[in-house]
Design a protein around this motif. Structure first.
Motif, PDB file in Angstrom:
ATOM      1  N   VAL A  48       3.089   0.801   9.952  1.00 44.15           N
ATOM      2  CA  VAL A  48       2.165   0.333  10.981  1.00 44.15           C
ATOM      3  C   VAL A  48       1.225   1.453  11.428  1.00 44.15           C
ATOM      4  CG1 VAL A  48       2.037  -0.635  13.311  1.00 44.15           C
ATOM      5  CG2 VAL A  48       3.803  -1.422  11.725  1.00 44.15           C
ATOM      6  N   GLU A  49       1.760   2.671  11.536  1.00 48.35           N
ATOM      7  CA  GLU A  49       0.947   3.807  11.992  1.00 48.35           C
ATOM      8  C   GLU A  49      -0.176   4.121  11.014  1.00 48.35           C
ATOM      9  OE1 GLU A  49       3.352   7.168  12.975  1.00 48.35           O
ATOM     10  OE2 GLU A  49       4.569   6.032  14.394  1.00 48.35           O
ATOM     11  N   ALA A  50       0.119   4.109   9.729  1.00 47.18           N
ATOM     12  CA  ALA A  50      -0.922   4.406   8.731  1.00 47.18           C
ATOM     13  C   ALA A  50      -2.030   3.354   8.788  1.00 47.18           C
ATOM     14  CB  ALA A  50      -0.322   4.464   7.330  1.00 47.18           C
ATOM     15  N   ALA A  51      -1.654   2.098   8.878  1.00 44.06           N
ATOM     16  CA  ALA A  51      -2.664   1.033   8.972  1.00 44.06           C
ATOM     17  C   ALA A  51      -3.508   1.220  10.229  1.00 44.06           C
ATOM     18  CB  ALA A  51      -1.991  -0.328   8.963  1.00 44.06           C
ATOM     19  N   GLY A  52      -2.857   1.544  11.339  1.00 40.81           N
ATOM     20  CA  GLY A  52      -3.568   1.740  12.601  1.00 40.81           C
ATOM     21  C   GLY A  52      -4.576   2.875  12.555  1.00 40.81           C
ATOM     22  N   ARG A  53      -4.255   3.924  11.798  1.00 38.10           N
ATOM     23  CA  ARG A  53      -5.195   5.046  11.672  1.00 38.10           C
ATOM     24  C   ARG A  53      -6.507   4.608  11.024  1.00 38.10           C
ATOM     25  NH1 ARG A  53      -0.404   7.899  10.658  1.00 38.10           N
ATOM     26  NH2 ARG A  53      -0.586   7.808   8.394  1.00 38.10           N
ATOM     27  N   TYR A  54      -6.470   3.514  10.286  1.00 40.01           N
ATOM     28  CA  TYR A  54      -7.668   3.021   9.607  1.00 40.01           C
ATOM     29  C   TYR A  54      -8.198   1.741  10.254  1.00 40.01           C
ATOM     30  CZ  TYR A  54      -6.648   6.588   6.237  1.00 40.01           C
ATOM     31  OH  TYR A  54      -6.428   7.809   5.644  1.00 40.01           O
ATOM     32  N   PRO A  60       0.841  -1.201   0.000  1.00 42.75           N
ATOM     33  CA  PRO A  60       0.000   0.000   0.000  1.00 42.75           C
ATOM     34  C   PRO A  60       0.875   1.250   0.000  1.00 42.75           C
ATOM     35  CG  PRO A  60      -0.662  -1.512   1.748  1.00 42.75           C
ATOM     36  CD  PRO A  60       0.628  -2.013   1.197  1.00 42.75           C
ATOM     37  N   GLN A  61       0.516   2.206  -0.839  1.00 37.09           N
ATOM     38  CA  GLN A  61       1.279   3.445  -0.968  1.00 37.09           C
ATOM     39  C   GLN A  61       0.403   4.629  -0.575  1.00 37.09           C
ATOM     40  OE1 GLN A  61       4.567   3.737  -1.951  1.00 37.09           O
ATOM     41  NE2 GLN A  61       4.673   1.517  -1.960  1.00 37.09           N
ATOM     42  N   GLY A  62       0.628   5.179   0.605  1.00 31.32           N
ATOM     43  CA  GLY A  62      -0.055   6.399   1.019  1.00 31.32           C
ATOM     44  C   GLY A  62      -1.402   6.179   1.680  1.00 31.32           C
ATOM     45  N   GLU A  63      -1.925   7.283   2.192  1.00 30.60           N
ATOM     46  CA  GLU A  63      -3.188   7.274   2.938  1.00 30.60           C
ATOM     47  C   GLU A  63      -4.351   6.734   2.119  1.00 30.60           C
ATOM     48  OE1 GLU A  63      -3.706   8.115   6.272  1.00 30.60           O
ATOM     49  OE2 GLU A  63      -1.530   8.279   6.399  1.00 30.60           O
ATOM     50  N   THR A  64      -4.397   7.087   0.853  1.00 30.36           N
ATOM     51  CA  THR A  64      -5.501   6.633   0.005  1.00 30.36           C
ATOM     52  C   THR A  64      -5.567   5.115  -0.062  1.00 30.36           C
ATOM     53  OG1 THR A  64      -5.324   8.645  -1.312  1.00 30.36           O
ATOM     54  CG2 THR A  64      -6.514   6.809  -2.300  1.00 30.36           C
ATOM     55  N   ALA A  65      -4.416   4.476  -0.165  1.00 28.85           N
ATOM     56  CA  ALA A  65      -4.380   3.010  -0.241  1.00 28.85           C
ATOM     57  C   ALA A  65      -4.916   2.385   1.041  1.00 28.85           C
ATOM     58  CB  ALA A  65      -2.959   2.533  -0.519  1.00 28.85           C
ATOM     59  N   TYR A  66      -4.511   2.925   2.189  1.00 30.20           N
ATOM     60  CA  TYR A  66      -5.001   2.381   3.463  1.00 30.20           C
ATOM     61  C   TYR A  66      -6.499   2.637   3.630  1.00 30.20           C
ATOM     62  CZ  TYR A  66      -0.220   1.305   4.671  1.00 30.20           C
ATOM     63  OH  TYR A  66       1.050   0.782   4.669  1.00 30.20           O
TER      64      TYR A  66
END
Length: 166
Positions: A34-40, A7-13
């Motif tokens: 890990v942080e980006a995934a956790g935000r979602y 996944p690349q970037g916020e949009t992907a997550y």
């Protein structure tokens, strides 16, 4: 079980979360975001594998992840063509109970896994999948990141930079 590239970037997550994904399993060498995934609301599990095959211990880690963590699952490597589909095939065998020939066909037909990575195909074709009791007894804590150092990390970084240049 969904398989694809990193996944690349916020949009992907956000897209993965919209699809209902709860666990992201990466088999790439690079430590995941890990942080980006956790935000979602998604959890990362990092089980790096190599192109030459999947050792028995790693099969156990993958099978335990699929059997004990919450799905739907998104499985990825860097490009989403070889190692990720092989790990997804472990999930299809361990969780969904599909026949091995179907798992191999999915790797070839849907993901484009290259035949030159015969170790990945061999692992799916012949490795024993651990049973429920074996998985339950297998001790492993589902790490979100498996950091590397030294030469191995340099090679991971170099591959990314080279790919970005292309």
């Amino acid at each position: 079980i969904i398989s694809g590239s990193e996944p690349q970037g916020e949009t992907a997550y956000a897209e993965l979360a919209a699809m209902g994904v709860k666990t992201i399993l990466t088999v790439d060498g690079k430590s995941p975001d890990v942080e980006a995934a956790g935000r979602y609301g998604m959890r990362y599990v990092h089980v790096p594998i190599e192109y030459r095959g999947i050792p028995e211990d790693t099969i156990s880690k993958l099978a335990k992840t699929f059997r004990e963590l919450e799905g739907p699952f998104y499985v990825h490597c860097f490009h989403g063509k070889h190692r990720g589909p092989a790990a997804a095939a472990v999930g299809r065998l361990a969780l969904d109970g599909i026949p091995r020939d179907q798992a191999l066909a999915e790797m070839r037909q849907w993901c484009g896994t290259a035949q030159k990575y015969e170790g990945l195909f061999t692992a799916i074709a012949v490795m024993d999948m651990p049973g429920t009791d074996e998985i339950r007894a297998y001790e492993w804590d589902f790490p979100a990141a498996h950091p590397f150092g030294g030469f191995r990390q340099s090679m991971i970084d170099l591959t990314r930079h080279f790919d970005n240049l292309k």
